[in-house]
Scaffold this motif. Structure first.
Motif, mmCIF file in Angstrom:
data_model
loop_
_atom_site.group_PDB
_atom_site.id
_atom_site.type_symbol
_atom_site.label_atom_id
_atom_site.label_comp_id
_atom_site.label_asym_id
_atom_site.label_seq_id
_atom_site.Cartn_x
_atom_site.Cartn_y
_atom_site.Cartn_z
ATOM 1 N N SER A 116 0.836 -1.202 0.000
ATOM 2 C CA SER A 116 0.000 0.000 0.000
ATOM 3 C C SER A 116 0.869 1.249 0.000
ATOM 4 C CB SER A 116 -0.908 -0.013 1.235
ATOM 5 O OG SER A 116 -1.564 1.220 1.373
ATOM 6 N N LYS A 117 0.591 2.158 -0.924
ATOM 7 C CA LYS A 117 1.350 3.402 -0.984
ATOM 8 C C LYS A 117 1.133 4.250 0.265
ATOM 9 C CE LYS A 117 1.408 3.777 -6.044
ATOM 10 N NZ LYS A 117 1.036 4.628 -7.218
ATOM 11 N N VAL A 118 -0.083 4.193 0.825
ATOM 12 C CA VAL A 118 -0.383 4.959 2.028
ATOM 13 C C VAL A 118 0.508 4.494 3.192
ATOM 14 C CG1 VAL A 118 -2.134 5.344 3.799
ATOM 15 C CG2 VAL A 118 -2.740 5.528 1.381
ATOM 16 N N LEU A 119 0.588 3.172 3.377
ATOM 17 C CA LEU A 119 1.416 2.640 4.458
ATOM 18 C C LEU A 119 2.887 2.884 4.197
ATOM 19 C CD1 LEU A 119 -0.300 -0.764 5.350
ATOM 20 C CD2 LEU A 119 -0.818 1.533 6.155
ATOM 21 N N ASP A 120 3.310 2.764 2.931
ATOM 22 C CA ASP A 120 4.720 2.984 2.596
ATOM 23 C C ASP A 120 5.125 4.418 2.908
ATOM 24 O OD1 ASP A 120 7.190 1.936 1.461
ATOM 25 O OD2 ASP A 120 6.833 3.385 -0.146
ATOM 26 N N SER A 121 4.257 5.370 2.616
ATOM 27 C CA SER A 121 4.558 6.776 2.905
ATOM 28 C C SER A 121 4.650 7.017 4.409
ATOM 29 C CB SER A 121 3.483 7.675 2.291
ATOM 30 O OG SER A 121 3.456 7.542 0.886
ATOM 31 N N LEU A 122 3.722 6.426 5.153
ATOM 32 C CA LEU A 122 3.757 6.588 6.611
ATOM 33 C C LEU A 122 5.021 5.961 7.197
ATOM 34 C CD1 LEU A 122 0.027 5.838 7.512
ATOM 35 C CD2 LEU A 122 1.217 8.023 7.810
ATOM 36 N N TYR A 123 5.395 4.792 6.671
ATOM 37 C CA TYR A 123 6.585 4.124 7.191
ATOM 38 C C TYR A 123 7.830 4.970 6.945
ATOM 39 C CZ TYR A 123 10.412 0.821 7.697
ATOM 40 O OH TYR A 123 11.583 0.230 8.080
ATOM 41 N N GLU A 124 7.993 5.454 5.725
ATOM 42 C CA GLU A 124 9.179 6.247 5.405
ATOM 43 C C GLU A 124 9.224 7.543 6.210
ATOM 44 O OE1 GLU A 124 11.721 5.391 3.705
ATOM 45 O OE2 GLU A 124 10.895 3.477 3.039
ATOM 46 N N LEU A 125 8.048 8.099 6.489
ATOM 47 C CA LEU A 125 7.997 9.344 7.255
ATOM 48 C C LEU A 125 8.471 9.139 8.692
ATOM 49 C CD1 LEU A 125 7.095 12.331 6.987
ATOM 50 C CD2 LEU A 125 4.843 11.623 7.820
ATOM 51 N N HIS A 126 8.289 7.953 9.230
ATOM 52 C CA HIS A 126 8.643 7.666 10.625
ATOM 53 C C HIS A 126 9.710 6.581 10.731
ATOM 54 C CE1 HIS A 126 5.219 10.014 12.228
ATOM 55 N NE2 HIS A 126 4.575 9.598 11.151
ATOM 56 N N ARG A 127 10.470 6.384 9.678
ATOM 57 C CA ARG A 127 11.467 5.311 9.660
ATOM 58 C C ARG A 127 12.560 5.528 10.708
ATOM 59 N NH1 ARG A 127 13.512 2.317 4.286
ATOM 60 N NH2 ARG A 127 14.817 0.710 5.284
ATOM 61 N N ASP A 128 12.886 6.776 10.998
ATOM 62 C CA ASP A 128 13.968 7.052 11.953
ATOM 63 C C ASP A 128 13.627 6.588 13.370
ATOM 64 O OD1 ASP A 128 11.957 9.010 11.979
ATOM 65 O OD2 ASP A 128 13.284 10.441 12.990
ATOM 66 N N LYS A 129 12.340 6.284 13.636
ATOM 67 C CA LYS A 129 11.929 5.825 14.965
ATOM 68 C C LYS A 129 11.850 4.298 15.055
ATOM 69 C CE LYS A 129 9.207 10.030 15.690
ATOM 70 N NZ LYS A 129 7.846 10.593 15.922
ATOM 71 N N SER A 130 12.368 3.624 14.069
ATOM 72 C CA SER A 130 12.292 2.166 14.033
ATOM 73 C C SER A 130 13.051 1.556 15.214
ATOM 74 C CB SER A 130 12.877 1.655 12.716
ATOM 75 O OG SER A 130 12.906 0.244 12.701
ATOM 76 N N ILE A 131 12.503 0.450 15.733
ATOM 77 C CA ILE A 131 13.142 -0.261 16.840
ATOM 78 C C ILE A 131 14.351 -1.049 16.347
ATOM 79 C CG2 ILE A 131 12.785 -1.952 18.699
ATOM 80 C CD1 ILE A 131 11.147 0.567 19.034
#
Length: 857
Positions: A194-209
């Motif tokens: 999903s492009k929507v989820l991909d955009s959200l993930y990339e926007l908050h990728r720096d907070k990944s565990i």
């Protein structure tokens, strides 16, 4: 001496009996009792409890090396049915005798009770833990799984069961773990449909565990899955669930590296008889409907009233609307036009529940049929009102150092939604009657119930910060703000000096998170009036006895009119005149040395302080951080900070209004010298869960109250005391301190306190728990009117006067409360001469026995 020897002998004989009990009594054939486990990791023995917790079999629980629960279990008979049959049923003579005495029905009950007792012993005790190869292999598998999930993919484990050379039918198990080299995370790629989820993930990728270079841990992968699920669902993706997330880990020919791919597929959607995968969407809230008087019984009835607010909320009701719209919408964080959010839904639940006017709010989301894109949601909130009026009653029986028997009773009335803005009004009353421990104190020699107390309180609570300014910017509504106005009055009769107490409180409270709460008493006004100060020396008998000992010590000349027919100071006139002679140095009384004069002056100062009326005009703030999630949480941290100031407003008014000071050089309001001080408290509690119902609990407390300006002492109701079932348990409440003075007064208090408590709690069997503890602390006077060197804190050298108590206790857990019995022994008593303070009264004759409800900290 003989009595002490007998007690010590009995203790050691009991201990010897327990040790000599045959722990392997119920271990049959070639079975072996598990005595210990050892784990070696890469040939090094470890002690980490989290690793040992992976084992399926652990030795029987023990106290001081003695498996008490196992010994208790061994008291039960494994073949109870055969024994009872042989002893009672097959023995016709005994059976006939018992049935003639008891009747056949009672005879059957007798057999049943013996079986029940045997079963209770078995269930309360602990069966012997028999070494099992199957269970040991399960432990090996679990150890391998634990290390694999923490990045050691090549782990290997074996075990060895070693019989005991000294004791038969016993064995211990050794586990040998070889981990190999740990795997590290290398590349982290994504495959998000999903492009929507991909955009959200990339926007908050720096907070990944999970990040490149970290050691692989399955727990980190799970936490990352939780983070992404929370991120998506709080960003409007209403249909998202954790099951759509998966991770692919590649370790083939990677050189101990893990190449990880995050995979998120589109969701399944069903239409008619077919299903397909469709991309996720961002969902918005198009409408919010609130049903304020919903009941299941009227679900099919017609709605008769509705209101639409400027914010777009629509409130419906089956009867006439009984709430102001803003009172309800302020508690709803799901807003029309906003994207869907789990946080908004949770905050709505929490806030509606905190109002205490609705039962179990229900929030439901449905697609908006008017939206062809299927992106809009309608939120329906169903609220079922609580009854407008609620009554409560309570009753208790008590005992204290003031009364040998007391009965307490009370009642309350809660009126909900008083002004239609979700305000609650509470009216409560309380009273007690009792029999005093000393008839001379109460002044009544004939009546059994000779003391009493009665009081009433009013409390009005608003679901907002009630101030002329808007506080939403720094205390938003999701912090559940409340304002409370309280008024209280109470009066005591024949209790000490008898008091009348008036209180008024304007309080604000708010909770930024589930762990953090704030409380601000913007105004905390208390007026305490002593009604019977002439009774002082009947209450504080130690001070009265000290004065009489001075008079009878020889060479003392005083006015004969001060004495009664027994040659003692009359109460109150004689004692007060005697103190006045010494304090004013009038010459009416002579012959006292300097130590005696100092003691008399100290008694006079204390009497003046404890008999004067108090007016406390205070403001205080309390910060509380508590990680305890529920009543059964065994590991948590709690930190409380409180600061209070009093008298500053009245001092400013007195100065600006140019009030005249009284003969003592202080200002008074309504004839009372108001208190002025600053007081602070720090309280830290930490619990560690050691596993198998073993808890280590620690508390540290420090507090000080400094008088200044219009006061040179702290009111009794704001001072500190030491001792008691929730403090230093080797001393009774108010008996410890101040300093090394020896607790010479009936109620010893001061304006500084330090306390440390440590307690190890463990389970004995069933619901019966035990604990061993060490309590450290004392109180002192500092920067106030008290000049006694033994009672004051002047430097860190005075820390040598900290008292130490230790002991043990039993606790029975009734699930909804814990009944506690503790025995405290004076381990280090600062009241004794230096060099003679350790373990002087460490025996049961001088022990303090404490009974309490729930744990002390």
């Amino acid at each position: 001496m003989n009595r002490h020897f007998a007690k010590i002998s009995l203790f050691f004989l009991s201990l010897l009996f327990l040790i000599s009990c045959n722990a392997v009594k119920r271990v049959e054939g070639d079975d072996k009792l598990l005595t210990s486990n050892e784990i070696f990791v890469n040939n090094e023995k470890i002690k980490e409890s989290r690793i040992y917790n992976q084992l399926y079999q652990e030795p029987n629980t023990s106290f001081l090396g003695i498996p008490l629960r196992l010994h208790f279990y061994n008291l039960a008979r494994p073949d109870i049915d055969s024994i009872l049959s042989e002893k009672y049923l097959k023995n016709e003579s005994k059976k006939n005798t018992l049935t003639n005495i008891l009747s056949y029905k009672q005879f059957e009950k007798l057999l049943h009770s013996k079986k029940s007792l045997n079963e209770w012993i078995k269930s309360t005790g602990e069966a012997p833990v028999i070494v099992s190869k199957e269970e040991t292999q399960k432990s090996v598998n679990r150890l391998n799984s634990w290390y694999w999930n923490n990045g050691w993919f090549n782990v290997e484990t074996n075990y060895e069961i070693t019989p005991s050379n000294k004791k038969k039918k016993r064995a211990h198990v050794t586990y040998n773990v070889t981990t190999g080299e740990a795997y590290q995370l290398d590349s982290i790629t994504t495959s998000i449909s999903s492009k929507v989820l991909d955009s959200l993930y990339e926007l908050h990728r720096d907070k990944s565990i999970i990040k490149e270079g970290m050691q692989y841990k399955t727990l980190d992968i799970n936490e990352e899955r939780d983070r992404l699920t929370s991120l998506f669902r709080n960003s409007g993706v209403y249909n998202f669930d954790q099951e759509y997330i998966s991770f692919n880990a590649d370790t083939i020919n990677t050189g101990k590296k893990v190449n990880t791919t995050l995979i998120i597929k589109n969701r399944f959607a069903s239409e008619t008889d077919t299903s397909s995968r469709v991309p996720f969407k961002i969902h918005e809230i198009s409408k919010v409907n609130i049903f304020t008087d919903y009941k299941y019984a009227n679900r099919n009835q017609t709605l008769t009233d509705s209101i639409t607010t400027e914010d777009g909320y629509t409130l419906y009701s089956f009867e006439k609307q009984r709430y102001k719209p803003q009172a309800i919408t302020d508690a709803v964080f799901i807003k029309p036009g906003n994207t869907y959010s789990d946080i908004s839904r949770s905050r709505t639940y929490n806030r509606l529940n905190s109002l205490r006017i609705f039962k179990y709010p229900n929030v439901q989301f449905t697609p908006d049929p008017a939206d062809s894109t299927r992106s809009d949601l309608i939120a329906n909130i169903f609220l079922t009102p609580q009854p407008k009026y609620s009554l409560g009653f309570d009753f208790d029986v008590s005992q204290s150092n003031i009364q040998k028997f007391g009965i307490g009773f009370g009642g309350s009335l809660l009126i909900r939604n008083v002004f239609k803005g979700a305000e609650n009004f509470e009216i409560s009353g309380r009273g007690s009657i009792g029999s005093s421990t000393d008839a001379a104190i109460s002044g009544n020699d004939d009546r059994f119930f000779d003391i009493s107390e009665i009081g009433a309180d009013l409390k009005l609570t608003f679901p907002r910060i009630f101030l002329p300014i808007n506080t939403d910017r720094f205390i938003p509504k999701y912090m559940q703000p409340f304002t409370s106005l309280s008024l209280g009055v109470s009066t005591q009769n024949n209790i000490g000096l008898d008091k009348r107490n008036l209180t008024g409180i304007l309080n604000y409270r708010w909770n930024p998170s589930s762990k953090l709460s704030n409380r601000l008493d913007f105004l905390n006004i208390q007026y305490v009036r002593n009604l019977n100060i002439d009774n002082y020396f009947n209450v504080y008998r130690n001070s009265y006895n000290d004065l009489n000992q001075i008079i009878q010590s020889g060479n003392i000349v005083t006015n004969p009119s001060y004495l009664n027919s027994e040659g003692l100071l009359s109460i109150p006139t004689g004692a007060e005149n005697f103190i006045r002679d010494i304090s004013n140095n009038t010459g009416g009384t002579t012959g006292l040395n300097q130590d005696q004069k100092r003691l008399v002056n100290n008694i006079g100062e204390r009497k003046k302080r404890l008999t004067e009326n108090n007016l406390i005009f205070a403001t205080n703030y309390t910060y509380l951080w508590n990680t305890k999630k529920n009543l059964y949480d065994q590991e948590f941290t709690r930190f409380r900070f409180k600061i209070e100031t009093a008298g500053n407003v009245l001092s400013a008014i007195s100065s600006l209004a140019d009030f005249t000071k009284n003969e003592n050089g202080t200002y008074s309001v309504l004839g009372v010298n108001y208190s002025q001080y600053v007081k602070t408290e720090l309280d830290f509690i930490k619990h560690w869960d050691l596993g198998r119902d073993n808890i280590f609990a620690f508390r540290a407390f420090g507090g000080v109250a400094i008088p200044y300006g219009n006061a040179n002492s702290i009111p009794f109701v704001r001072s500190f005391f030491a001792g008691g079932p929730n403090d230093n348990r080797a001393w009774r409440a108010y008996d410890l301190g101040p300093g090394s003075s020896g607790g010479r007064n009936e109620f010893n208090e001061a304006n500084m306190k330090l306390a440390l408590n440590a307690e190890y709690r463990y389970n004995l069997f069933g619901s019966l728990n035990s604990a061993v503890f060490i309590d450290v602390g004392n109180i002192w006077n500092v920067l106030d009117i008290v000049e006694d060197e033994k009672a004051t804190f002047e430097s860190f050298a005075d820390l040598k006067n900290i008292a130490i108590g230790s002991g043990f206790g039993l606790r029975y857990d009734f699930n909804f409360f814990v009944l506690r019995f503790d025995i405290g022994f004076k381990t280090y008593d600062p009241a004794l001469p230096e060099g003679n303070r350790w373990l002087r009264d460490y025996n049961f004759n001088h022990a303090v026995y404490n009974v309490g409800i729930n744990y002390p900290f």
